[in-house]
Design an enzyme around this catalytic site. Sequence first.
Site, PDB file in Angstrom:
ATOM      1  N   ARG A  46      24.438  32.245 -17.829  1.00 19.97           N
ATOM      2  CA  ARG A  46      24.939  31.882 -19.149  1.00 19.97           C
ATOM      3  C   ARG A  46      26.184  31.533 -19.008  1.00 19.97           C
ATOM      4  O   ARG A  46      26.598  30.687 -19.587  1.00 19.97           O
ATOM      5  CB  ARG A  46      24.610  32.911 -20.333  1.00 19.97           C
ATOM      6  CG  ARG A  46      25.264  32.771 -21.697  1.00 19.97           C
ATOM      7  CD  ARG A  46      24.502  33.471 -22.779  1.00 19.97           C
ATOM      8  NE  ARG A  46      24.099  34.694 -22.741  1.00 19.97           N
ATOM      9  CZ  ARG A  46      24.944  35.736 -22.630  1.00 19.97           C
ATOM     10  NH1 ARG A  46      26.184  35.709 -22.654  1.00 19.97           N
ATOM     11  NH2 ARG A  46      24.123  37.119 -22.464  1.00 19.97           N
ATOM     12  N   TYR A  98      25.994  12.016 -38.552  1.00 21.62           N
ATOM     13  CA  TYR A  98      24.709  12.184 -38.191  1.00 21.62           C
ATOM     14  C   TYR A  98      23.963  13.426 -39.158  1.00 21.62           C
ATOM     15  O   TYR A  98      24.874  14.329 -39.439  1.00 21.62           O
ATOM     16  CB  TYR A  98      24.552  12.648 -36.675  1.00 21.62           C
ATOM     17  CG  TYR A  98      23.298  13.269 -36.209  1.00 21.62           C
ATOM     18  CD1 TYR A  98      22.160  12.217 -35.986  1.00 21.62           C
ATOM     19  CD2 TYR A  98      22.916  14.410 -36.070  1.00 21.62           C
ATOM     20  CE1 TYR A  98      20.889  12.894 -35.842  1.00 21.62           C
ATOM     21  CE2 TYR A  98      21.811  15.218 -35.703  1.00 21.62           C
ATOM     22  CZ  TYR A  98      20.520  14.417 -35.605  1.00 21.62           C
ATOM     23  OH  TYR A  98      19.534  14.577 -35.246  1.00 21.62           O
ATOM     24  N   ASP A 170      32.241  12.092 -32.130  1.00 22.60           N
ATOM     25  CA  ASP A 170      30.867  12.093 -31.568  1.00 22.60           C
ATOM     26  C   ASP A 170      30.613  10.666 -30.923  1.00 22.60           C
ATOM     27  O   ASP A 170      30.563   9.583 -31.595  1.00 22.60           O
ATOM     28  CB  ASP A 170      29.916  12.198 -32.734  1.00 22.60           C
ATOM     29  CG  ASP A 170      28.347  12.361 -32.234  1.00 22.60           C
ATOM     30  OD1 ASP A 170      28.003  11.899 -31.192  1.00 22.60           O
ATOM     31  OD2 ASP A 170      27.648  13.157 -32.818  1.00 22.60           O
ATOM     32  N   LYS A 195      20.419  11.431 -26.023  1.00 21.67           N
ATOM     33  CA  LYS A 195      20.151  10.059 -26.187  1.00 21.67           C
ATOM     34  C   LYS A 195      20.611   9.156 -24.882  1.00 21.67           C
ATOM     35  O   LYS A 195      19.847   9.338 -23.957  1.00 21.67           O
ATOM     36  CB  LYS A 195      21.078   9.685 -27.274  1.00 21.67           C
ATOM     37  CG  LYS A 195      20.908  10.619 -28.646  1.00 21.67           C
ATOM     38  CD  LYS A 195      19.570  10.329 -29.347  1.00 21.67           C
ATOM     39  CE  LYS A 195      19.444  11.773 -30.249  1.00 21.67           C
ATOM     40  NZ  LYS A 195      20.601  11.963 -31.356  1.00 21.67           N
TER      41      LYS A 195
HETATM   42  C1  PLP Z   1      20.802  13.135 -32.124  1.00 18.75           C
HETATM   43  C2  PLP Z   1      22.309  13.180 -32.480  1.00 18.75           C
HETATM   44  C3  PLP Z   1      22.994  14.356 -32.462  1.00 18.75           C
HETATM   45  C4  PLP Z   1      22.163  15.378 -32.394  1.00 18.75           C
HETATM   46  O1  PLP Z   1      21.784  15.738 -31.071  1.00 18.75           O
HETATM   47  P1  PLP Z   1      20.422  16.786 -30.710  1.00 18.75           P
HETATM   48  O2  PLP Z   1      20.672  16.551 -29.178  1.00 18.75           O
HETATM   49  O3  PLP Z   1      19.231  16.140 -31.332  1.00 18.75           O
HETATM   50  O4  PLP Z   1      20.728  18.000 -30.982  1.00 18.75           O
HETATM   51  C5  PLP Z   1      24.481  14.254 -32.894  1.00 18.75           C
HETATM   52  N1  PLP Z   1      25.073  13.294 -32.964  1.00 18.75           N
HETATM   53  C6  PLP Z   1      24.273  12.178 -33.079  1.00 18.75           C
HETATM   54  C7  PLP Z   1      25.236  10.836 -33.229  1.00 18.75           C
HETATM   55  C8  PLP Z   1      22.860  11.928 -32.758  1.00 18.75           C
HETATM   56  O5  PLP Z   1      22.353  10.579 -32.653  1.00 18.75           O
END
Ligand code: PLP
Length: 379
Positions: A46, A98, A170, A195
């Site tokens: 961890r 998001y 982000d 993503k």
């Molecule tokens: C999907 C997404 C998240 C969250 O990510 P997870 O891997 O689903 O926890 C955060 N920010 C954006 C812009 C996203 O598209």
Amino acid sequence: MSDWTDLIQATTVHDPLSGAINTPIQLSSTFNQKSWDEFGQFDYARSGNPTREAGEQAIAKLEHGQYGYLYSTGMAAISGVLFTLSVGDHIVVSKKVYGGTFRVVEDILPRWGITHDFVDFSDLEAVEHAIQPNTKALYIETPSNPVLSITDIKGVVAIAKRHQLITIADNTFLSPFLQKPLDLGVDVVVHSATKFLAGHSDILAGAVVTNNQTLADKIYFIQNAVGATLGVLDTWLLLRGIKTLGVRMTHSSQSAQKIADYLLQHDKVTRVLYPGLARHPGHNIHAIQAKSGGAVLSFDVGSEDNARKVVSALTIPAFSVSLGAVESIISYPPKMSHAELNPEELANTGITPGLLRFSVGLEDVADLIADLEHALTLI
Ligand SMILES: *Cc1c(COP(=O)(O)O)cnc(C)c1O
């Protein structure tokens, strides 16, 4: 070195023991220490392990940062950064973030005495106006999900520096291949690596990168304390996905541009939201801070009923949440990624009842356009 070379070099680190050119998957929760007096770099997985470390160094290199951290999900990464705040702190957050980020900021942080204001970050005066004496950070997402709203990163950073705040960005929608917020002065980049970085709709993963050592220490403390770290098998898959990030982003964003141009001239489509379009609000700022419009666009077909008809008729894209994969994905934000928002919040965010989000994959763009053309004749 060019981004193309960086992608391969960051993910192809030769194992000194065997010469293997892919990072070994070290399935070990604990590490034997050499002696009573001599402890090695790793003790408990961890806190750190060689596979995750390879992945963390890779994402740091790609974002032009020094310190990288990998998490079990994007939300774990985002929460890991926000949990460095303390009772009494305030943050200014883009109102177009998001849905999951919205939920943490709105429903968890206030219980711990961390307050916020949601602001339209396309209005920099409004951002500056929202800053309070206890404000600690500005939180942005550009382009935003799902309306592709553009934030002037350098403009926000200038405000943050004037008020000694940190900026958190982000960068999920573009990935470091198309946009590098740290180069523009941002302090912390966060990712849903689920993503584009992973790119194959197979794993969940999150990443954080910074150049600021004080912040890095706090982020690592939370990562280790809370423990939402990325497992070694998933780290390996993430590294494999990143190797093709450049070809995927290039192909998918070229296709997205063609699809946006096509939708723009279609009389059944009332609105096309894509930062690669010259008419998109913020297009000029976007063109300065990013290499292309990216692989995600949204378009409005006028009503929920029309959206249902289009989605039902499309044969190529998957109808699902998520984005950033080899296959095209169509989603309906009010029922999916933004189901957390009530009707008023949806309207406030520009998510109209006929809005569909299209994450463009690697299929032939002519086939995708033909599929859309057929679906749109049915409304
Ligand atoms: C999907 C997404 C998240 C969250 O990510 P997870 O891997 O689903 O926890 C955060 N920010 C954006 C812009 C996203 O598209």
